[in-house]
Design a protein around this motif. Structure first.
Motif: not given
Lengths: 399, 173, 337
Positions: A79, A183, A185-188, A191, A323, B72, B117, B119-123
Motif C-alpha cells: 500500500q 499480471a 487479475g492476479g488470480g490463483s 499469481r 505471499r 487490502e 491492489i 485487483v491484484e490480491v483477489c484470489p
C-alpha cells in the motif's frame, strides 16, 4: 564570486538605500503565494520588497502537508508503494524505487535482472517526463507559453509508453518487492506471472526517444538560444558550488553549479553501471545552466534508455517472496537519484507487515532551503525565474 | 568509480546577435503550418492501452465474499456485504454446504486512488481493470458504484496485451 | 438641404462607422490571436463554437465575461477603478477615427493628424496607472507603476521614429503622408514606381516604431505590467466581468490602431501598386494592418518577456539614440537632396 553584474547590482542596491533614506520610503511586504500562478502549487514566499528589489524572503511551507510518513506507519508495504507515487507526482515511478529497494534490502531479496532493467527504463522515462515538464514551466515563468506545448507534446509519447506498461500515466504503482507488478487479475492461476513489457514497447521507445531528442533540439533553439532568455537567465540566481554543497542541494541543481555528483554513478540501486552515460555538469550555477543541465540530462536519459532496450536481459520478473510480505526487524536507508535530486527512504521495520517508521528525504524540500540566500537582493521577476529554475513540486516539499 | 565530466558549459551564443530570436520565430512559424496534434476529444477519442487503469470491473460469479480486496485497499473504499446460504449436499447423504452470496459490492470511486491492489490480491479473479474512463458524475456521491454497474463494465475488459518477446524469435532478446 | 449637410449628423455617422469597424476588427484580431496562437503551439484552438473553425468563440467569451459579476474590491478607489477601463478604450477610439481608410473614407483629416494620434494614444497610460493604483492590491500597484514607467519610456522613441517620416513627407496629415508615399520615386520607362517609406530609408524608423508600439501595447516581450507569471495579472488582477472585457477589447483595438498607424506612416497606407485606392483602399489598409497584427501575435507566442530594467535600458540606450540618428540622417538627406 562577484561578477561585474553583481557589483552593478550592489551599487544599485546602495544607491537605492541612499534614496530611500532621503525620501523615507517604506519597504512593502509582498505575499507571493500560496495562491500564485508560479509557485508550483502552494508555496508561500513572504517577501520584503523595496520597489522591485527583494530585501529578504521567508519561504513558508506546509500548505500541502499530507502526512505520508504517518500514513506509512499504518499501511502495508504494497500500500505504501501506491502512496509514495504521489509524493512527487511528476516523477511517480522514481519515488517508488528507493522505497522498494530499501524494503528488498531489509528482506534480503533482489529483483531479477529483467525486472531491474524495466525499472531502470521506466525511471529514466520519468526523468525525461519530469525534465520536459521543467522545460515547459520554466519558459512559461519567463513569459513564453509556447515551449510548454512542445514539451508536453513529446512528453505525451513517453507517458503513453509508461501507460502501456504500467497502466498508469502518473502513478504507475508498478514495483513490488522482489520484482514488478503481477499480471492483471492476479488470480490463483496467474499469481506467479508478472507483467512483462507489452508488444511494441521497444519499437515505440526507440521512436519516442528520437522524438524526444528532436524536441530537445527545438527547445534549444526556442529557449536556450533565444537572446531574451539569455538576458533573463545568464548571471541570475548564481549558486556557487561551495554554497550549493553547504545547502545540501542535490540533483540537477547541484550539477548546474559544477559539482559532478550523481547517485546513479555512486549508488547501486539499479544497474546503471551497465550503461554508458555522462554526468552532465555546467560551470556557472545560474538559471541558464540549471535549465541547460536538464536539457542535456534528457539526452543522456534517452541514451540510457536506448542502450537498455537494446540489451534487455531475459528471465523472470519476480523473485521468490512470501505471499504475505513481512519485513524482518531492522533499518535501512536507500537513496536514489530522483529527477529532482536525492530522494531517500529510511525504513525502520519492527518485523511486521507494516513498517514501524518511514522517514522520507525528498529532493525538493532540501533544495528549497537555499531560497532565502538565493533570493536576497533579486528583482521580483528574477525571484520567479529563480524559483522556477529550482524545479520543485510542492507535493515533494510538503509530503 | 570515476565520474566523467561532460559537455562544456558554453552558452548557445548566436554568431549574429539577435539571430536566436528569429530561429525561434522560424520554429513557431513552421509549427503554425503543420497539422495540429490535438485529438478533438468528444468527437475523436484516443484508445487507452489494454492495461490502462480506468475503472474496476467485477465478476459477481467469481466473487466469494472473502473481503480480501476490502481489507487490502489503502483507502478503504470498497464496501462488501454478503450472507451465507445453506445449500443441499453435493451427494445424497453428505454434509450440507454453505455458500457466500454477495449482497453488496460498492466501490467509491471518489475515494479510490486507482492503485490496483484489490485487483491484484483477489484470489479468484473476480476483479479486473477496464480502460473505460467516461464515468464522471456531477456529485461525489454519484461516484459510488454498486455491483450492477461494476458488472456492466466487465464487458469492456480487454484481453491482456501480447508481450514483448513472447514468440521465440521476436527479434528482441 | 439634405441631412448630410448637418455637421453633427455627419460627425455622428462617421464616428459610429469608425466604432463599428473598430469593434468588428478587434473581434477579428481576438479570434486571430486564439487561432494563431493555437496553431503555433501545434493545437487547433477554438473549434466547436459556431461550427466550422469555432468562429463564434469570441462572442461566446464576450458573453461569458458580460455575465460575470462586476467585482470591486473593498479597498479599491471605486470611482477611479470604474473609470479606468473606459479611459483605456477612449484613447484607442480617439486614435482610430483619424486613420484614413481611402482617399474618401476619412473621418477627419487633421493637419496635425499624426501628432494628434500619438497624443491621444498616450491617454491609455493614464488608464493603466489609474487601474493599478485604484485596485488596492500590491500586485496591481506594481503592475501599474511598471506600466507608467514603461509607457513613458517608450513614448519618446515612438514619437522620434515618426519624426523621420514627418520630415520626409513634409506634412503631419495622415492623408498627406499617405499621398506622399504614392508619388512616383523614379521611372522605369513610363511607369512611375512609388515606394512606401519603409523602403525609402525609414526602415530603422519602422523597426523602432514597431518595438515601441509593442511596449505601448504592453505585449510580449514587453508585457511586464501584466506579467502573468510574476504579478498574477498586474493592473488587471482585480478586474472582472465587463470591465475586464473593456481592457481586453482595448488591447486588441489598440493593436489594430497601432498597426494601422504604422501602415499609414511606413507601408503606404491605402495605396498598393496597381490597385485603385478609391475602391480597394480600405482593404489594402486593413490587410496591411492585419499583417502587422499577425507579426505581433507571432512575437507574443515565440518570445519570453524582458525584465523591467532591461526594457528601460533598451529604450534609453538603444532606441532613443537610434531614433535621433535616424532623424539627423533623414533631415540631412532632405536638405541635401
Amino acid at each position: 564570486m562577484t561578477t561585474p553584474a553583481d557589483r552593478h547590482l550592489l551599487a544599485m542596491h546602495r544607491s537605492e538605500a541612499a534614496v530611500s533614506v532621503e525620501l523615507q520610503t517604506e519597504d512593502m511586504v509582498l505575499n507571493i503565494g500560496p495562491q500564485h500562478p508560479s509557485t508550483h502549487g502552494v508555496l508561500r514566499l513572504v517577501a520584503t520588497v523595496a520597489g522591485e528589489r527583494v530585501r529578504s524572503v521567508q519561504p513558508v511551507m506546509g500548505y500541502m502537508h499530507r502526512g505520508y510518513e504517518k500514513l506509512a506507519e499504518v499501511r502495508t508495504y504494497a500500500q505504501i508503494t501506491a502512496l509514495v507515487n504521489r509524493i512527487d507526482w511528476v516523477s511517480g515511478f522514481a519515488n517508488e524505487i528507493p522505497f522498494i529497494v530499501a524494503a528488498e534490502r531489509l528482506m534480503g531479496v533482489e529483483a531479477p535482472e529483467r525486472a531491474q532493467c524495466i525499472r531502470l527504463i521506466l525511471t529514466e522515462m520519468f526523468r525525461i517526463s519530469n525534465h520536459l515538464i521543467f522545460l515547459c514551466s520554466f519558459p512559461a515563468e519567463l513569459g513564453a507559453p509556447t515551449p510548454l506545448m512542445y514539451a508536453l507534446r513529446e512528453r505525451e509519447r513517453v507517458l503513453d509508453l509508461i501507460e502501456g506498461v504500467t497502466g498508469g500515466r502518473f502513478h504507475p504503482n508498478f514495483n513490488r518487492i522482489g520484482g514488478v507488478k503481477p499480471a492483471a487479475g492476479g488470480g490463483s492461476t496467474q499469481r506467479t506471472r508478472a507483467q512483462d513489457l507489452p508488444k511494441g514497447f521497444i519499437e515505440g521507445t526507440r521512436r519516442a526517444m528520437t522524438a524526444v531528442r528532436h524536441v530537445c533540439d527545438d527547445l534549444e533553439n526556442l529557449v536556450l538560444g533565444n537572446e531574451i532568455v539569455q538576458q533573463r537567465t545568464i548571471g541570475i540566481g548564481v549558486l556557487p558550488a561551495d554554497k550549493a554543497v553547504e545547502y545540501a542541494m542535490s540533483g540537477p541543481n547541484l550539477r548546474a553549479s559544477g559539482v559532478p555528483f550523481d547517485l546513479r554513478k555512486v549508488e547501486d540501486y539499479l544497474p546503471y553501471d551497465r550503461f554508458d552515460f555522462d554526468v552532465v555538469t555546467m560551470p556557472n550555477g545560474d538559471n541558464y545552466d540549471r535549465c541547460r543541465v536538464r536539457l542535456e540530462e534528457i539526452r543522456q536519459s534517452a541514451r540510457i534508455i536506448e542502450q537498455a532496450v537494446d540489451s534487455l536481459p531475459g528471465g523472470p520478473l519476480q523473485a521468490k517472496v512470501p505471499r504475505v510480505i513481512k519485513v524482518p526487524k531492522g533499518e535501512c536507508y536507500v537513496r536514489a537519484e530522483n529527477p529532482k535530486g536525492e530522494m531517500g527512504y529510511h525504513i525502520v521495520s519492527g518485523g511486521g507487515r507494516r513498517p514501524y517508521r518511514v522517514k522520507i528525504r525528498s529532493a525538493s524540500f532540501c533544495n528549497l532551503q537555499v531560497l532565502p540566500w538565493l533570493l536576497e537582493g533579486a528583482l521580483i521577476p528574477d525571484v520567479i525565474a529563480i524559483l522556477g529554475s529550482l524545479d520543485f513540486v510542492l507535493g515533494d516539499v510538503d509530503r | 568509480m570515476s565520474i566523467p565530466r561532460s559537455s562544456s558549459g558554453k552558452r548557445l551564443r548566436s554568431v549574429v546577435p539577435g539571430w536566436g530570436l528569429f530561429k525561434g520565430m522560424w520554429l513557431t512559424f513552421r509549427t503554425f503550418l503543420r497539422k495540429p496534434v490535438t485529438v478533438m476529444y468528444p468527437v475523436e477519442k484516443e484508445i487507452p492501452p489494454e492495461r490502462a487503469r480506468g475503472v474496476i470491473a467485477l465478476d459477481v460469479e467469481a466473487c466469494t465474499v472473502c473481503m480480501l480486496c476490502a481489507r487490502e485497499c489503502p483507502d478503504w473504499c470498497i464496501y462488501i456485504e454478503g450472507h451465507k446460504v445453506q445449500q443441499p449436499p453435493a451427494e445424497p447423504g453428505g454434509r450440507a454446504r454453505t455458500r457466500s452470496v454477495l449482497d453488496r459490492f460498492d466501490i467509491d470511486f471518489a475515494l479510490c486512488m486507482f492503485c490496483g491492489i484489490c485487483v491484484e490480491v483477489c484470489p479468484f479473479d473476480a476483479l479486473f481493470w477496464s480502460p473505460e474512463y467516461e464515468y464522471s458524475a456531477e456529485s461525489l456521491a454519484d461516484l459510488l458504484h454498486g455491483k450492477e454497474r461494476l458488472t456492466q463494465w466487465l464487458a469492456t475488459v480487454p484481453e491482456p496485451p501480447a508481450l514483448e518477446g513472447s514468440e521465440p524469435e521476436g527479434g528482441e532478446p | 438641404m439634405s441631412l448630410l449637410d448637418n455637421v453633427w449628423v455627419v460627425l455622428a455617422v462617421k464616428l459610429g462607422l469608425a466604432v463599428v469597424i473598430l469593434f468588428a476588427l478587434a473581434l477579428v484580431v481576438m479570434f486571430a490571436e486564439l487561432k494563431v496562437s493555437a496553431h503555433m503551439q501545434h493545437r487547433i484552438g477554438p473549434y466547436f463554437a459556431g461550427g466550422r473553425w469555432g468562429w463564434a468563440q469570441v462572442f461566446a467569451e464576450a458573453l461569458k465575461f458580460l455575465q460575470k459579476e462586476d467585482l470591486i474590491p473593498r479597498d479599491a478607489d471605486a470611482p477611479v477603478f470604474r473609470l479606468a477601463p473606459m479611459v483605456s478604450l477612449l484613447g484607442t477610439f480617439a486614435v482610430i477615427v483619424i486613420i484614413p481608410l481611402s482617399p474618401v473614407l476619412v473621418a477627419g483629416d487633421l493637419d496635425v493628424g499624426i501628432f494628434y494620434a500619438l497624443a491621444a494614444g498616450s491617454v491609455s497610460t493614464i488608464a493603466l496607472l489609474m487601474a493599478g493604483w485604484s485596485s488596492g492590491n500590491k500586485y496591481s500597484l506594481i503592475g501599474g507603476l511598471r506600466a507608467g514607467a514603461q509607457l513613458i519610456a517608450y513614448e519618446l522613441p515612438l514619437v522620434l521614429a515618426v519624426v523621420g517620416v514627418v520630415i520626409q513627407a513634409g506634412t503631419m496629415s495622415m492623408v498627406g503622408i499617405t499621398e506622399a508615399q504614392a508619388q512616383p520615386l523614379f521611372h522605369i520607362g513610363s511607369v512611375g514606381i512609388s515606394l512606401p517609406y519603409a523602403l525609402q530609408g525609414q526602415i530603422i524608423g519602422f523597426v523602432i516604431f514597431m518595438i515601441a508600439a509593442l511596449a505601448e501595447l504592453v505585449r510580449i516581450p514587453f508585457d511586464m505590467p501584466i506579467a502573468e507569471s510574476e504579478l498574477v495579472m498586474g493592473y488587471l488582477t482585480e478586474y472582472s466581468g465587463i470591465r475586464f472585457t473593456m481592457f481586453l477589447l482595448g488591447e486588441y483595438a489598440g493593436m489594430l490602431a497601432m498597426s494601422a498607424i504604422a501602415s499609414v506612416l511606413f507601408l503606404g497606407g491605402y495605396h498598393f501598386w496597381g490597385l485603385n485606392a478609391d475602391w480597394f483602399g480600405p482593404f489594402v489598409l486593413i490587410g496591411k494592418s492585419l499583417i502587422l497584427v499577425f507579426v505581433m501575435i507571432w512575437f507574443r507566442w515565440t518570445w519570453p518577456r524582458l525584465r523591467e530594467d532591461q526594457l528601460q535600458s533598451l529604450a534609453w540606450r538603444w532606441l532613443v539614440p537610434l531614433a535621433l540618428a535616424n532623424i539627423a540622417v533623414t533631415a540631412t538627406l532632405k536638405v541635401v537632396l
